[in-house]
Design an enzyme around this catalytic site. Structure first.
Site, PDB file in Angstrom:
ATOM      1  N   ASN A   9       0.871  -1.176   0.000  1.00  9.21           N
ATOM      2  CA  ASN A   9       0.000   0.000   0.000  1.00  9.21           C
ATOM      3  C   ASN A   9       0.911   1.230   0.000  1.00  9.21           C
ATOM      4  OD1 ASN A   9      -1.933   1.932   0.352  1.00  9.21           O
ATOM      5  ND2 ASN A   9      -2.825   1.035   2.204  1.00  9.21           N
ATOM      6  N   ARG A  90      -2.267  -2.226  -3.695  1.00  5.01           N
ATOM      7  CA  ARG A  90      -3.547  -1.555  -3.477  1.00  5.01           C
ATOM      8  C   ARG A  90      -3.588  -0.303  -4.359  1.00  5.01           C
ATOM      9  NH1 ARG A  90      -6.080   0.611   2.209  1.00  5.01           N
ATOM     10  NH2 ARG A  90      -8.052   1.192   1.272  1.00  5.01           N
ATOM     11  N   HIS A 179     -13.288   1.270  -0.206  1.00  3.77           N
ATOM     12  CA  HIS A 179     -13.190   0.204   0.811  1.00  3.77           C
ATOM     13  C   HIS A 179     -13.629  -1.162   0.246  1.00  3.77           C
ATOM     14  CE1 HIS A 179     -13.715   3.094   4.514  1.00  3.77           C
ATOM     15  NE2 HIS A 179     -12.437   2.944   4.183  1.00  3.77           N
ATOM     16  N   ASN A 210     -11.266   5.426  10.647  1.00  5.00           N
ATOM     17  CA  ASN A 210     -11.090   6.858  10.403  1.00  5.00           C
ATOM     18  C   ASN A 210     -11.920   7.295   9.210  1.00  5.00           C
ATOM     19  OD1 ASN A 210      -9.479   7.879  12.415  1.00  5.00           O
ATOM     20  ND2 ASN A 210      -7.650   6.977  11.492  1.00  5.00           N
ATOM     21  N   ARG A 240     -14.238  13.735   8.147  1.00  3.01           N
ATOM     22  CA  ARG A 240     -15.078  14.036   6.980  1.00  3.01           C
ATOM     23  C   ARG A 240     -16.537  14.163   7.406  1.00  3.01           C
ATOM     24  NH1 ARG A 240     -12.714   9.127   3.920  1.00  3.01           N
ATOM     25  NH2 ARG A 240     -10.738   9.909   3.148  1.00  3.01           N
ATOM     26  N   ILE A 331     -13.298   1.102  14.672  1.00  4.72           N
ATOM     27  CA  ILE A 331     -14.450   1.369  15.544  1.00  4.72           C
ATOM     28  C   ILE A 331     -15.384   0.152  15.559  1.00  4.72           C
ATOM     29  CG2 ILE A 331     -16.431   2.895  15.942  1.00  4.72           C
ATOM     30  CD1 ILE A 331     -14.829   5.072  14.335  1.00  4.72           C
ATOM     31  N   GLU A 381      -7.265  -6.506   4.641  1.00  6.54           N
ATOM     32  CA  GLU A 381      -7.162  -6.163   3.222  1.00  6.54           C
ATOM     33  C   GLU A 381      -5.915  -6.799   2.595  1.00  6.54           C
ATOM     34  OE1 GLU A 381      -8.932  -1.854   2.643  1.00  6.54           O
ATOM     35  OE2 GLU A 381      -8.148  -2.131   4.651  1.00  6.54           O
TER      36      GLU A 381
HETATM   37  P1  AMP Z   1      -9.029   2.446  11.464  1.00  4.86           P
HETATM   38  O1  AMP Z   1      -9.078   3.618  10.536  1.00  4.86           O
HETATM   39  O2  AMP Z   1      -9.780   1.241  10.961  1.00  4.86           O
HETATM   40  O3  AMP Z   1      -7.643   2.123  11.942  1.00  4.86           O
HETATM   41  O4  AMP Z   1      -9.835   2.902  12.803  1.00  4.86           O
HETATM   42  C1  AMP Z   1      -9.438   4.000  13.589  1.00  4.86           C
HETATM   43  C2  AMP Z   1     -10.585   4.359  14.523  1.00  4.86           C
HETATM   44  O5  AMP Z   1     -10.882   3.253  15.372  1.00  4.86           O
HETATM   45  C3  AMP Z   1     -10.254   5.543  15.449  1.00  4.86           C
HETATM   46  O6  AMP Z   1     -11.349   6.440  15.476  1.00  4.86           O
HETATM   47  C4  AMP Z   1     -10.097   4.875  16.794  1.00  4.86           C
HETATM   48  O7  AMP Z   1     -10.475   5.714  17.861  1.00  4.86           O
HETATM   49  C5  AMP Z   1     -11.072   3.711  16.695  1.00  4.86           C
HETATM   50  N1  AMP Z   1     -10.756   2.677  17.669  1.00  4.86           N
HETATM   51  C6  AMP Z   1      -9.669   1.876  17.720  1.00  4.86           C
HETATM   52  N2  AMP Z   1      -9.723   1.087  18.824  1.00  4.86           N
HETATM   53  C7  AMP Z   1     -10.855   1.421  19.507  1.00  4.86           C
HETATM   54  C8  AMP Z   1     -11.463   0.987  20.723  1.00  4.86           C
HETATM   55  N3  AMP Z   1     -10.917   0.058  21.473  1.00  4.86           N
HETATM   56  N4  AMP Z   1     -12.634   1.565  21.079  1.00  4.86           N
HETATM   57  C9  AMP Z   1     -13.207   2.518  20.322  1.00  4.86           C
HETATM   58  N5  AMP Z   1     -12.679   2.977  19.156  1.00  4.86           N
HETATM   59  C10 AMP Z   1     -11.531   2.433  18.750  1.00  4.86           C
END
Ligand code: AMP
Length: 404
Positions: A9, A90, A179, A210, A240, A331, A381
């Site tokens: 990536n 990717r 995605h 995110n 966003r 999340i 991924e």
């Molecule tokens: P990603 O872009 O898939 O890496 O996800 C990032 C998001 O996941 C951020 O907003 C983090 O705050 C959220 N996140 C990661 N671990 C947790 C957790 N244990 N509880 C709540 N949100 C989380």
């Protein structure tokens, strides 16, 4: 027989990689090269047993990939770069041309570069990553895996915007969706776990990180998705806004004298959880602030869940029902609070979450008496990319090499 497949990536100043043993899908090594172009760039490699990190100047992507190949041999993760059987890249945008992953040729690479018009921040650097690997490993097959390809099954009513027709026919403005690799992996994994063919399922997949997007998958085909012409549309995200009344933009431009670039920044970098909470784009930080009584943080979390619920609702209408709801992304995989908020008061749909299973991040979190399955699946991924390299570029080799 095991194959070593590299999943790449490439970003503008970074390169994420993972070396997998296929078809087993186990990770041999993964890591990141950051701050490419800087005197204090950093390379990190991790195997299941060890971790290495080094800070050094790295001039460009070519130097970064050369260094990566040297390190993989130097740390004896592979004996030599020739051991790599395939590389999967990717790629952000495949436009309407790429409906599946493809083997990279001079022609496909030129198309990826041409599609920079639709993804100016991503496609050029994805193409650069591909070029560098092709120069350094000319005999190793390369496969491009597009974020948009899974959604090329959308039908016109799902992808046409009600604008004058020429904006689609001449400029290619339509819903593409993103995605795709994650939605495809997660829905396939769901079917495997349920022991039911994906062709028999109506699924809504919530990739919440995110960047967040929701996807309706009917019979294994993406039939709708919340991201659109760009990843900006759909549900609310970390920074966003997701969907807003489009006329807000010209109104703000006139009122505050903002340029298109400034409006883009406003929508992509200053909005979402960050904009509403005023605290952070990170869901955990906003959760913490909400628990501490911050009213805007509480509102941000409510808005986040409500916009996802509205999207899920519309997809259930489109598919004529729902067999499974899936949560993935940082999340979706980790926040019991987000999942509970999204699934509340849906008993009338047969969608009921078991509080305890939800708290434990169990693989399935629906209650005993629920009609709809609710799954939590960690997205992968890189594994999906490696599988596509095997399927697209190595099938012949696989059949040749596998003993009868
Ligand atoms: P990603 O872009 O898939 O890496 O996800 C990032 C998001 O996941 C951020 O907003 C983090 O705050 C959220 N996140 C990661 N671990 C947790 C957790 N244990 N509880 C709540 N949100 C989380």
């Amino acid at each position: 027989m095991s194959y070593k497949i590299m999943a790449i990536n490439a970003g503008s100043s970074s390169l994420k990689f993972q070396l997998l043993a296929m078809p087993q899908g186990s990770t041999l090594c993964q890591g990141l090269i950051e701050r490419i172009g800087m005197p204090d760039a950093r390379i990190t490699l991790k195997t299941p047993a060890e971790k290495w990190q080094e800070t050094l100047p790295i001039a460009d992507h070519r130097e970064a990939v050369t260094l990566l190949l040297e390190k993989l041999s130097g740390y004896r993760i592979i004996r030599s770069p020739e051991e790599i059987d395939g590389v999967g890249h990717r790629v952000a945008h495949g436009g309407e041309i790429f409906k599946d992953s493809v083997r990279v040729t001079d022609e496909t690479l030129a198309e990826i570069e041409r599609l920079a018009e639709l993804a100016p921040l991503h496609n050029p650097v994805n193409a650069l990553g591909i070029s560098v690997f092709r120069q350094l490993l000319p005999d190793v097959p390369a496969v491009a895996v597009f974020d948009t390809a899974f959604h090329q099954t959308l039908e016109e009513p799902a992808y046409i915007y009600p604008l004058p027709w020429r904006y689609y026919s001449e400029l290619g403005i339509r819903r593409y969706g993103f995605h795709g690799t994650s939605h495809k992996y997660v829905s396939a994994t769901l079917a495997e776990k349920l022991g039911v063919p994906l062709s028999a399922l109506r699924v809504v997949c919530c990739h919440l990180g995110n960047g967040s997007s929701i996807c309706a998958i009917k019979g294994g085909r993406s039939v709708n998705t919340s991201m659109g012409f760009t990843p900006q549309s759909g549900v609310m995200m970390g920074t966003r806004s997701g969907d807003i009344d489009p006329s807000i933009l010209p109104w703000v431009a006139l009122r505050e004298g903002k340029s298109p670039q400034q409006l883009n920044h406003l929508l992509n970098n200053e909005s979402g959880l960050l904009g509403v909470s005023g605290v952070s784009p990170d869901y955990r930080d906003v959760e913490q602030a909400a628990e501490g009584g911050n009213r805007q943080a509480q509102l941000a979390l409510t808005l986040f869940a409500e916009r996802i619920r509205a999207t899920i609702g519309s997809y259930i209408m489109q598919m004529g029902g729902l067999d499974a709801l899936v949560f993935t992304g940082g999340i979706g995989e980790n926040s019991a609070r987000a999942r509970a908020a999204i699934c509340q008061n849906l008993h009338f749909l047969g969608l009921i979450v078991d509080e305890e299973k939800n708290r434990q991040n169990a693989a399935f979190i629906q209650a005993e008496n629920a009609m709809v399955k609710v799954a939590v699946i960690n997205t992968n991924e890189e594994l999906m990319i490696a599988r596509d390299v095997m399927r697209v570029a190595l099938t012949e080799t696989v059949t040749q090499r596998v003993p009868a």
